[in-house]
Design an enzyme around this catalytic site. Sequence first.
Site, mmCIF file in Angstrom:
data_model
loop_
_atom_site.group_PDB
_atom_site.id
_atom_site.type_symbol
_atom_site.label_atom_id
_atom_site.label_comp_id
_atom_site.label_asym_id
_atom_site.label_seq_id
_atom_site.Cartn_x
_atom_site.Cartn_y
_atom_site.Cartn_z
ATOM 1 N N ARG A 1 -0.656 9.838 1.781
ATOM 2 C CA ARG A 1 -1.453 9.121 2.792
ATOM 3 C C ARG A 1 -2.514 10.098 3.278
ATOM 4 N NH1 ARG A 1 0.403 5.376 7.815
ATOM 5 N NH2 ARG A 1 0.837 4.073 6.002
ATOM 6 N N HIS B 1 -4.860 -0.050 1.178
ATOM 7 C CA HIS B 1 -3.439 0.114 1.524
ATOM 8 C C HIS B 1 -2.665 -0.798 0.564
ATOM 9 C CE1 HIS B 1 0.042 1.220 3.607
ATOM 10 N NE2 HIS B 1 -0.138 0.649 4.781
ATOM 11 N N GLN C 1 1.165 -1.977 0.941
ATOM 12 C CA GLN C 1 1.328 -2.930 2.045
ATOM 13 C C GLN C 1 0.961 -4.342 1.594
ATOM 14 O OE1 GLN C 1 2.009 -2.412 5.673
ATOM 15 N NE2 GLN C 1 2.246 -4.603 5.389
ATOM 16 N N ASP D 1 -4.954 -6.908 12.136
ATOM 17 C CA ASP D 1 -4.622 -5.477 12.123
ATOM 18 C C ASP D 1 -5.325 -4.858 13.324
ATOM 19 O OD1 ASP D 1 -3.742 -2.959 11.390
ATOM 20 O OD2 ASP D 1 -5.053 -2.756 9.652
ATOM 21 N N CYS E 1 0.433 -5.776 9.641
ATOM 22 C CA CYS E 1 1.121 -4.665 8.961
ATOM 23 C C CYS E 1 1.776 -3.698 9.949
ATOM 24 C CB CYS E 1 0.150 -3.925 8.055
ATOM 25 S SG CYS E 1 -1.163 -3.061 8.945
ATOM 26 N N ARG F 1 8.780 -4.472 2.547
ATOM 27 C CA ARG F 1 8.141 -3.311 1.908
ATOM 28 C C ARG F 1 9.162 -2.513 1.110
ATOM 29 N NH1 ARG F 1 3.973 -0.084 5.192
ATOM 30 N NH2 ARG F 1 3.617 0.647 3.082
HETATM 31 N N1 CP Z 1 2.050 -0.618 8.005
HETATM 32 C C1 CP Z 1 2.173 0.703 7.806
HETATM 33 O O1 CP Z 1 1.717 1.263 6.800
HETATM 34 O O2 CP Z 1 2.830 1.364 8.801
HETATM 35 P P1 CP Z 1 2.933 2.922 8.989
HETATM 36 O O3 CP Z 1 1.553 3.413 9.351
HETATM 37 O O4 CP Z 1 3.905 3.105 10.100
HETATM 38 O O5 CP Z 1 3.392 3.543 7.705
HETATM 39 N N1 NVA Z 2 -5.730 -0.153 9.232
HETATM 40 C C1 NVA Z 2 -4.665 0.646 9.768
HETATM 41 C C2 NVA Z 2 -3.403 0.383 9.029
HETATM 42 C C3 NVA Z 2 -2.215 1.156 9.515
HETATM 43 C C4 NVA Z 2 -0.993 0.907 8.716
HETATM 44 C C5 NVA Z 2 -5.035 2.107 9.717
HETATM 45 O O1 NVA Z 2 -5.650 2.550 8.727
HETATM 46 O O2 NVA Z 2 -4.746 2.809 10.672
#
Ligand code: CP
Ligand code: NVA
Length: 309
Positions: free
Chosen positions: A108, A135, A138, A227, A267, A293
């Site tokens: 990530r 993502h 997800q 989101d 999400c 997930r």
């Molecule tokens: N939805 C999601 O990816 O959550 P986290 O940021 O907690 O991993």
């Molecule tokens: N769009 C959000 C998703 C988090 C899971 C971010 O990038 O922070």
Amino acid sequence: MRHFINLKDIPLRDLRRILNDAKKRKKLRSKFNTLENDTKSPLKGKLLIQMFEKPSLRTRLSFYLAIKQLGGGTITLRSNELHLGKGGESLEDTAKILSTYGDGFILRTDSDQKIDNFRQFLSIPIINGLSPSSHPTQVLSDVFTIEEIKKKPISKLNISWIGDSNNVLNSLIAASVKFSFTLNIGCPKNYEPKKIILDWAKNKNKDIKIFNDPKKAASKADVIFSDKVISLNDKTNKKKKISDFKKFKINNELMSKAKKDCIFLHCLPRGTEVEDNIFKSNKSKVWLQALNRVHVQKSILLYCFNKLR
Ligand code: CP
Ligand code: NVA
């Protein structure tokens, strides 16, 4: 070995194989305890290395459970504790070491370039655990959740996204092309998706409608997604952005424009983009969405390791 970086680069046939496998595996697990292995432990002895350069609750835990249930194990690295994070070791050498000790790598990061650089130097699969552009784990899991709840192929459904044009939406756009579903987007004028992703969809003959009126975007929806208005490390003027999105809050009035049995997905984590009464209503399927997930990511791991049934 296969990477899992962006839905738009993965053939539909493979995405469907992943979803079908997840459906079968989920069914078989109904009587299993959390850490019990799936029958035959198909990833026995495999080590998944996870590295998060940004916070994560769900992705981290769901991949932990996914690899454990398949018979393998995981370790989570903090990027700032590696030599790489302090500039003391090259990405190329780091990738060689990850490939020496581990069997798979989840990253990530705030840099799509970094994922690409790792892909170049790793000899093990890399999974995108969220990047600025997408993502994918997800959204593939969200397709699974929608088909599970609606009991029909997503291609027969109207999906609406009301919110910021971020990484999750980019993956949803990619999914709408792959799985051929109707996607309506509701967002303020200055927050529409980037031209590059819309052009990509257009080149694939996909007609995605963008509305600056959230009620139009929500009209006749089977699913409403949202989101956070402010994503992790979003550098914009937060106050202004939140105020620009005021009209785009998911509330009773907006939900009433959708179909009667419309569900709400998010999400997580959430911000101010959804009213509490919607988030906690029986239309909201966010907890099942999070749970799924684990199931889908198990099949993503098997796909990456060439072990999909
Ligand atoms: N939805 C999601 O990816 O959550 P986290 O940021 O907690 O991993
Ligand atoms: N769009 C959000 C998703 C988090 C899971 C971010 O990038 O922070």
